[in-house]
Each structure stands twice: as structure tokens, then as C-alpha cells.
Design a protein around this motif. Structure first.
Motif, short mmCIF file in Angstrom:
data_model
loop_
_atom_site.label_atom_id
_atom_site.label_comp_id
_atom_site.label_asym_id
_atom_site.label_seq_id
_atom_site.Cartn_x
_atom_site.Cartn_y
_atom_site.Cartn_z
N ARG A 78 0.70 -1.33 -0.10
CA ARG A 78 0.00 -0.01 -0.08
C ARG A 78 0.92 1.20 -0.10
O ARG A 78 1.95 1.24 0.94
N GLU A 79 0.94 1.91 -0.88
CA GLU A 79 1.58 3.28 -1.22
C GLU A 79 0.92 4.43 -1.16
O GLU A 79 -0.23 4.41 -1.87
N LEU A 80 1.03 5.58 -0.43
CA LEU A 80 0.38 7.07 -0.85
C LEU A 80 1.26 7.45 -1.68
O LEU A 80 2.25 7.94 -1.37
N ILE A 81 0.71 7.95 -2.82
CA ILE A 81 1.49 8.62 -3.77
C ILE A 81 0.91 10.27 -4.23
O ILE A 81 1.69 10.83 -4.90
N GLY A 82 0.08 10.48 -3.47
CA GLY A 82 -0.66 11.84 -3.41
C GLY A 82 -2.00 12.07 -3.07
O GLY A 82 -2.28 11.35 -2.09
#
Ligand code: NAP
Length: 486
Positions: free
Chosen positions: A376-380
Motif C-alpha cells: 500500500r503506497e500513498l502517492i498523492g
């Protein structure tokens, strides 16, 4: 004196409802009694009278308790009188008991002439009944811009799709068609299509296909006989189930079932018909047909078939039909129609009758559904801003605010169309901008402080409405891109 045995009877909460409700319920009750249907009624109140007592849900506690205890109800039409209560009692019942499956059989009835007579229409529409835009999560974003959240969930899709396949098995049907708008709403409607493709192979004897909902509406009119079971989301189902009812004679004769894991409510689709209420003219076919569905639901297949045959014979012979099914001036009252159905009990015909077996829904655990992705990545973030600036002015202001922060302004869209950087298109602007900021370094775990700092900095110069995270689950973008974004 020996009392008649009641132990084999199933207790059902009866909600006659408003307007013609009591007339069509009494008609159903008389026919059930004459057919010795194994049901006993527990009368309860809902609708206009309840709203007028000041109960804003339209369904008092005793009614909810009765339905919860019996697990079954037969419901007439319910009104929401103007000036009393804002919620529909129908929706209250649906949500209170999590009645997630709305089942609407659409079948050519003998003796009811329509432009489609003879085409052999015999399908069931299985509509998801509690999610989608009907979750009722709406907010005015600005005085001119309204927003409604369309929430669709994986368990919500899976249980309705399994209900549709289960129904196909129970009614010996051969095909399930999933109707969605997955081509446009790739994440919400697309989820229903993806779950359909994942779950379908569990039912190897049933053919499955997918159709875009607008083409489904078209095909329902062009070649309705091609459909067997259609499963669809709430709003799509709301519209196409009424359309389909129109193919076989209209809402006045259409029954439906609302099923959940613990409770099932069967109802006539029509309303309270105030213009004919109290006049003894109402056609009870819809509520009686809903009662027949209820009998099948409790496994009383024989009683269901007896009553259905009597109804079909009455309709086919066409001698004592109510005004809505007769040429002007030739209709009879509810009472005479009911007498005719009762006289026909026990007669058999070669009119079509399906083979039914019990429909079992897959029980869903009362747990909060949660799937943890492997990554799970937060990119913006998307920050929604109310502004009367031009897109160029807003773009320049936000670029300046983000300078030196952990994020950069990526794009701005207005009603889903990219307006900054300009694409050369001509877009009518409202005062509600979706401003997309990308993190210079994607984050795992807690959102970086830079996001809160950016929101605060924007708040000192502009009015922001809400913030949406842009995430990647298992390496895949969990958000959509605006139109025009390259
Ligand atoms: P409606 O009650 O279904 O009536 C429309 C017209 O259809 C009636 O005026 C009558 O027309 C005919 N009709 C409907 N059912 C009939 C029957 N069983 N026998 C003979 N004719 C029948 O629709 P509405 O006028 O839009 O709604 C009236 C009220 O019912 C509203 O308060 C609405 O909110 C409520 N409603 C409740 C439900 C529900 O509880 N599920 C559903 C729909 C509407 P003619 O006599 O002119 O032929």
C-alpha cells in the motif's frame, strides 16, 4: 372443541400499508385462507399513519420487532405524507434489516396483452438493494455543486452476485447476465463486473455474460426474451426493473422480494393508488404474486402452485378482471375478482409453471469486511477547492503554495475534466476544483506531515472542501484519472 392445528403454520408480519393496501392485503388473506396456505398473519403498522403519529422512520419499534421475530413480512404500499418525515418507510425497512437482494420476477402473464405478448418473457432481475448512490451520503460542496457518494463494496457485490446465481439454480434457470456501467465507472461498477467474473466459475452449469447497462435497457426492449437472470447495482436495477415490468403489463401487477440474511419482505411494486383507495376497485394481483413468492420462500411450493394456477386461469379466462385489466367499463371490483380466483383454486391448466426449489442465500458474517493488500503506497492527494478564480490563476497560486513542500501540483480538473495544465478543450467551469498533488517521494505507513502542512497552507489562501488520498494497492492505482489527463 378442538382447535385447528396452527403449529405447522409460518407466522408472517402483515403490513397492509396505505391507500389500497388494506384492500389488496384482505384479498390476499382471503385467497390464502381458501387455499389453506400454511401462513398465519401478525398485523403491524407502517407508513402514513405512523408518520402522522410523529415517528419519523415510518415504522414503529413494535413493527420492527415483529418482522425481526418472524423473519418474514408481506407489505403493501407505504406513503410518506407531505410534511411528515423525510425518509421513506420502505427504505427504513430495507436498511434496518440489510435487505440487500431485491428480486423482481418479470414474466408474461396469461391474459395480459402487451405489445410483447407471445415473446415468452420470463426473467428475474436481481438488484443490489442497499449500496451505490442509495447509501444517501450527499454533501453540497459549494452552493452550486452537489455531491453524492457512490459506494460499492466487494462483499456487497459478491453477495448479490451469489444471490443471483443461487436464484438461477433454485429456479432451474440457465443464464446470469451482469449489467454494469463498468466502462465509465471503472472502480465502482467495474468492481461488480470483476467480482462477477471471479465468482461466476463457482457455478459451472450456468452460462454467464456481461452487458453494459444502457445496452441492457435497449436489449430489454428489442429482444427481452434473451434474458434469464439479470444481476445489477442499485440504481441500474431500480430503472431496468421498472422498465422490464412495463414489458409485461406494468407496475400494477409486479411483485418483488427484498431478501437479507435474517429477514425477507415481500411486496407489491405499485403504490397506494389514492385515486381508487376505499372504492373496492384495486387489483390485488401484485400483492398476491408477492405472497406466492413468500410461500415459495418458506418451501410451501404446493400452496404457491395452487394459488398461482388459480390466478393464471382467472387472468387467462378474463371474465372477472379488475378495471385496470379490462376494457373501459367492463371491470369488476376486487371482491368479485377474489371470488373468481377462489373458485379456480384446485383447477389445473397447461399454463406455464416453473419448477422451483428453495433459494438459499450465502450467509455473510457480521464482521467488518477488510482486505489488507500486500503493498500500500500513498502517492498523492486530491484537494477539492471552492474557488471563483480561473484555472490558470488557481494553478499558479497552488504551484506557488506547494513550492518547497513534499508535494507538487500535478493537475487541476473541474467536473472530472482537466483544466490545468490547459489541454485546449473548452470546459464550462464551476467553483469546485479537484487539485491533484503528487508526493515527490511515495510514502508507506502514516501520511507524511507534508500533506497536513500543505492543506493548512492552502486553507490560509483558499477554501478547501475535502481531501482524498491517492493510493496504490498491490502496485495498482486505486483512483481514476480526470478526462484529458495524459
Ligand atoms: P401508484 O400508487 O402505483 O398509482 C398509480 C396509478 O396506477 C393509480 O392511480 C392507479 O391508476 C394504478 N394502480 C396502481 N396500483 C393499482 C392496483 N393495484 N390496482 C389498480 N390500479 C392500480 O403510484 P403513485 O400514484 O405514484 O403513488 C401513490 C403513493 O404511493 C405515493 O405516496 C407513493 O410514494 C407511494 N408509493 C409507494 C410504493 C411502495 O410502498 N412500494 C411504491 C410506489 C409508490 P388508475 O386508477 O388511474 O388506473
Amino acid at each position: 372443541m378442538t382447535q385447528p392445528a396452527t403449529s405447522t403454520k409460518t407466522r408472517v408480519t402483515a403490513l397492509p400499508g396505505d391507500g389500497i393496501g388494506m384492500e389488496v392485503f384482505d384479498a390476499t388473506r382471503r385467497i390464502f385462507a381458501a387455499a389453506q396456505a400454511p401462513v398465519e398473519w401478525e398485523l403491524a403498522e407502517a407508513g402514513a399513519a405512523v408518520f402522522k403519529k410523529g415517528i419519523p422512520s415510518g415504522a414503529p419499534r413494535e413493527t420492527l420487532d415483529s418482522i425481526a421475530k418472524n423473519g418474514l413480512a408481506l407489505k403493501g404500499p407505504l406513503e410518506t405524507p407531505v410534511g411528515f418525515g423525510e425518509k421513506s418507510a420502505n427504505v427504513t425497512l430495507r436498511k434496518h434489516f440489510e435487505l440487500y437482494a431485491n428480486i423482481r420476477p418479470v414474466r408474461e402473464l396469461p391474459g395480459i396483452k402487451t405489445p410483447f405478448t407471445g415473446r415468452g418473457i420470463d426473467m428475474v432481475i436481481v438488484r443490489e438493494n442497499v449500496e451505490d448512490v442509495y447509501a444517501g451520503i450527499e454533501h453540497m460542496q459549494t452552493p452550486d455543486v452537489a455531491q453524492c457518494l457512490k459506494l460499492m463494496t466487494r462483499p456487497g457485490c459478491e453477495r448479490i452476485i451469489r444471490a443471483a446465481f443461487g436464484l438461477a439454480l433454485a429456479e432451474n434457470r440457465k443464464k446470469v447476465t451482469c449489467a454494469t456501467k463498468a466502462n465509465i465507472m471503472k472502480l465502482t461498477e467495474g468492481m461488480m463486473k470483476r467480482v462477477f467474473e471471479q465468482v461466476g466459475p463457482d457455478y459451472p452449469g450456468i452460462t454467464r455474460d456481461h452487458i453494459i447497462i444502457d445496452n441492457c435497457a435497449h436489449q430489454l426492449v428489442i429482444a427481452p426474451e434473451q434474458f434469464d437472470v439479470i444481476v445489477t447495482s442499485n440504481m441500474n436495477g431500480d430503472i431496468i426493473s421498472d422498465l422490464a415490468a412495463g414489458l409485461v403489463g406494468g407496475l400494477g401487477i409486479a411483485p418483488s422480494a427484498n431478501l437479507g440474511d435474517h429477514v425477507a419482505i415481500f411486496e407489491a411494486v405499485h403504490g397506494s393508488a389514492p385515486n381508487i383507495a376505499g372504492k373496492g376497485l384495486a387489483n390485488p394481483t401484485a400483492l398476491l404474486s408477492a405472497g406466492i413468492m413468500l410461500l415459495r420462500h418458506i418451501g410451501a411450493f404446493e400452496a404457491a402452485a395452487t394459488i398461482e394456477q388459480a390466478l393464471f386461469i382467472t387472468l387467462a379466462e378474463g371474465e372477472n378482471l379488475t378495471g385496470d385489466l379490462s376494457p373501459r367499463g367492463h371491470g369488476v371490483g376486487t371482491d368479485k375478482f377474489v371470488g373468481q380466483v377462489i373458485d379456480n383454486l384446485g383447477r389445473t391448466s397447461n399454463l406455464p409453471s416453473r419448477v422451483y426449489s428453495p433459494l438459499t442465500l450465502t450467509p455473510w458474517p457480521d464482521l467488518t469486511a477488510h482486505t489488507e493488500p500486500t503493498s500500500r503506497e500513498l502517492i498523492g492527494v486530491d484537494i477539492f477547492i471552492e474557488s471563483d478564480l480561473s484555472a490558470a490563476e488557481l494553478g499558479s497560486s497552488l504551484t506557488q503554495i506547494a513550492e518547497g513542500s513534499q508535494l507538487r501540483l500535478d493537475s487541476i480538473s473541474n467536473r472530472g475534466v482537466q483544466v490545468w495544465p490547459a489541454t485546449g478543450g473548452h470546459t464550462f467551469l464551476v467553483d469546485h476544483f479537484d487539485c491533484r498533488f503528487m508526493l515527490k517521494a511515495p510514502a508507506q505507513g502514516n501520511p507524511p506531515q507534508g500533506i497536513a502542512d500543505l492543506v493548512k497552507a492552502i486553507g490560509s489562501r483558499h477554501s478547501w472542501m475535502h481531501v482524498e488520498k491517492l493510493q496504490r494497492f498491490d502496485g495498482k492505482d486505486a483512483f481514476e484519472r480526470p478526462q484529458g489527463e495524459s
